[in-house]
Design an enzyme around this catalytic site. Structure first.
Site, PDB file in Angstrom:
ATOM      1  CG  ASP A  84      69.881 -51.285 -28.770  1.00 33.48           C
ATOM      2  OD1 ASP A  84      71.007 -50.906 -29.116  1.00 33.48           O
ATOM      3  OD2 ASP A  84      69.437 -51.125 -27.609  1.00 33.48           O
ATOM      4  CG  HIS A  85      73.494 -53.856 -27.979  1.00 37.39           C
ATOM      5  ND1 HIS A  85      74.858 -53.805 -27.909  1.00 37.39           N
ATOM      6  CD2 HIS A  85      73.029 -52.819 -27.260  1.00 37.39           C
ATOM      7  CE1 HIS A  85      75.206 -52.770 -27.160  1.00 37.39           C
ATOM      8  NE2 HIS A  85      74.127 -52.151 -26.761  1.00 37.39           N
ATOM      9  CG  HIS A 181      74.314 -51.653 -21.697  1.00 37.25           C
ATOM     10  ND1 HIS A 181      75.468 -52.185 -22.194  1.00 37.25           N
ATOM     11  CD2 HIS A 181      73.764 -50.943 -22.697  1.00 37.25           C
ATOM     12  CE1 HIS A 181      75.608 -51.812 -23.464  1.00 37.25           C
ATOM     13  NE2 HIS A 181      74.591 -51.062 -23.789  1.00 37.25           N
ATOM     14  N   GLY A 182      72.145 -50.621 -17.850  1.00 39.64           N
ATOM     15  CA  GLY A 182      71.407 -51.024 -16.651  1.00 39.64           C
ATOM     16  C   GLY A 182      71.413 -49.958 -15.581  1.00 39.64           C
ATOM     17  N   GLY A 210      73.909 -46.914 -22.450  1.00 42.40           N
ATOM     18  CA  GLY A 210      73.889 -46.954 -20.984  1.00 42.40           C
ATOM     19  C   GLY A 210      73.470 -45.616 -20.420  1.00 42.40           C
ATOM     20  CG  ASN A 231      71.303 -46.198 -27.735  1.00 46.37           C
ATOM     21  OD1 ASN A 231      71.216 -45.290 -28.560  1.00 46.37           O
ATOM     22  ND2 ASN A 231      71.620 -47.435 -28.056  1.00 46.37           N
ATOM     23  CB  VAL A 232      67.080 -43.552 -22.803  1.00 46.12           C
ATOM     24  CG1 VAL A 232      66.384 -43.711 -21.460  1.00 46.12           C
ATOM     25  CG2 VAL A 232      67.992 -42.334 -22.785  1.00 46.12           C
TER      26      VAL A 232
HETATM   27 ZN   LIG Z   1      73.788 -50.619 -25.590  1.00 42.30          ZN
END
Ligand SMILES: [Zn+2]
Length: 281
Positions: A84-85, A181-182, A210, A231-232
């Protein structure tokens, strides 16, 4: 069954749905992810977020890859391994060496030209090892900052997305269409019209970041309008923390660490199975 992320994205695209990609930290989480996939007989992706290693001392790419490879080999459904990132070229190379079949280079904070140039550099190397590259265009910000969700300047523009994909040669593109995100302070509203325009302008699987807290009806719409990877992280991490907290509270001084996996895994698997209902394979 460990399967290249690129193949899983193709399956999602062919089925006109999205694969769900879960962030994980350790054996417990990866075990739950692979078992949930097997239970519902659907492919999924397991992701390592580099900062969880470099800042928080969770798994490094080698141990994470070894865990995913081992646990994926115990199930019959396709399981992908994704980084990821990441903004660090050397770290991405380390992940490729460790066996990740897809890596995300995130240049979304850079100028368009720099983002294209850096993504292309990562892609040229990754492709030589048959590894796919996810990039990000526009910027998916943080849910804690409501303006990150609503600032249209950060949203992905369809015509620029087409140019970006062509010049960067990325294999998947994370788009900014109103998620963040978050933990959301306000219910997000995905810009589905923009998403379908991006989808019409490109042939590349699109990715939605997100994912914790977006209403399911919006996700259903996003998945038939070009989102092939979803994405989770936040929700899954929070649930894992809750299991630790509850286990300690229930068992107090008579508890022990040995029984913890047997306590947490059914809870994690239940959550994952429900989440996987969104994925219409
Ligand atoms: Zn992300």
């Amino acid at each position: 069954m460990l399967t290249p992320v690129k193949d899983i994205l193709k399956m999602a695209s062919d089925a006109n749905t999205s694969v769900i990609a879960f962030n994980a930290l350790d054996y417990n989480m990866v075990y739950a992810v692979t078992q949930a996939a097997e239970k519902v007989k659907k492919p999924l992706i397991c992701m390592l977020y580099p900062e969880h290693h470099t800042l928080n001392n969770w798994a490094n790419p080698e141990s994470f890859a070894a865990t995913v490879k081992s646990l994926a080999s115990e199930v019959s459904v396709p399981v992908g391994l994704h980084l990821d990132h990441c903004t660090d070229f050397n770290y991405i190379m380390r992940a490729i060496k460790a066996g990740f079949s897809c890596v995300m280079y995130d240049g979304s904070m850079l100028s368009l030209e720099e983002n294209i140039a850096n993504t292309r550099k990562v892609a040229d190397t990754a492709h030589a090892f048959d590894v796919a590259v996810e990039a990000e265009l526009g910027h998916v910000g943080f849910a804690a900052t409501v303006s990150d969700q609503t600032n249209l300047d950060l949203y992905t523009q369809p015509d620029i997305a087409a140019k970006f994909i062509e010049e960067s040669t990325c294999d998947a593109l994370a788009v900014a269409i109103g998620s963040a995100h978050g933990v959301y302070k306000e219910t997000p509203h995905l810009d589905i019209k923009r998403l379908s325009e991006i989808n019409a302008a490109t042939d590349t699987p699109l990715v939605l970041h997100g994912g914790s807290g977006i209403p399911n009806d919006q996700l259903d719409e996003a998945f038939v309008n070009g989102i092939n990877k979803f994405n989770v992280g936040t929700e899954f991490f929070q649930l894992y923390y809750d299991t630790i907290k509850d286990y300690g509270r229930i068992n107090g001084d008579s508890g022990n660490i040995f029984d913890f996996p047997n306590y947490c895994q059914p809870i994690l698997i239940d959550y994952l199975v429900k989440k996987l209902e969104l994925s219409k394979f």
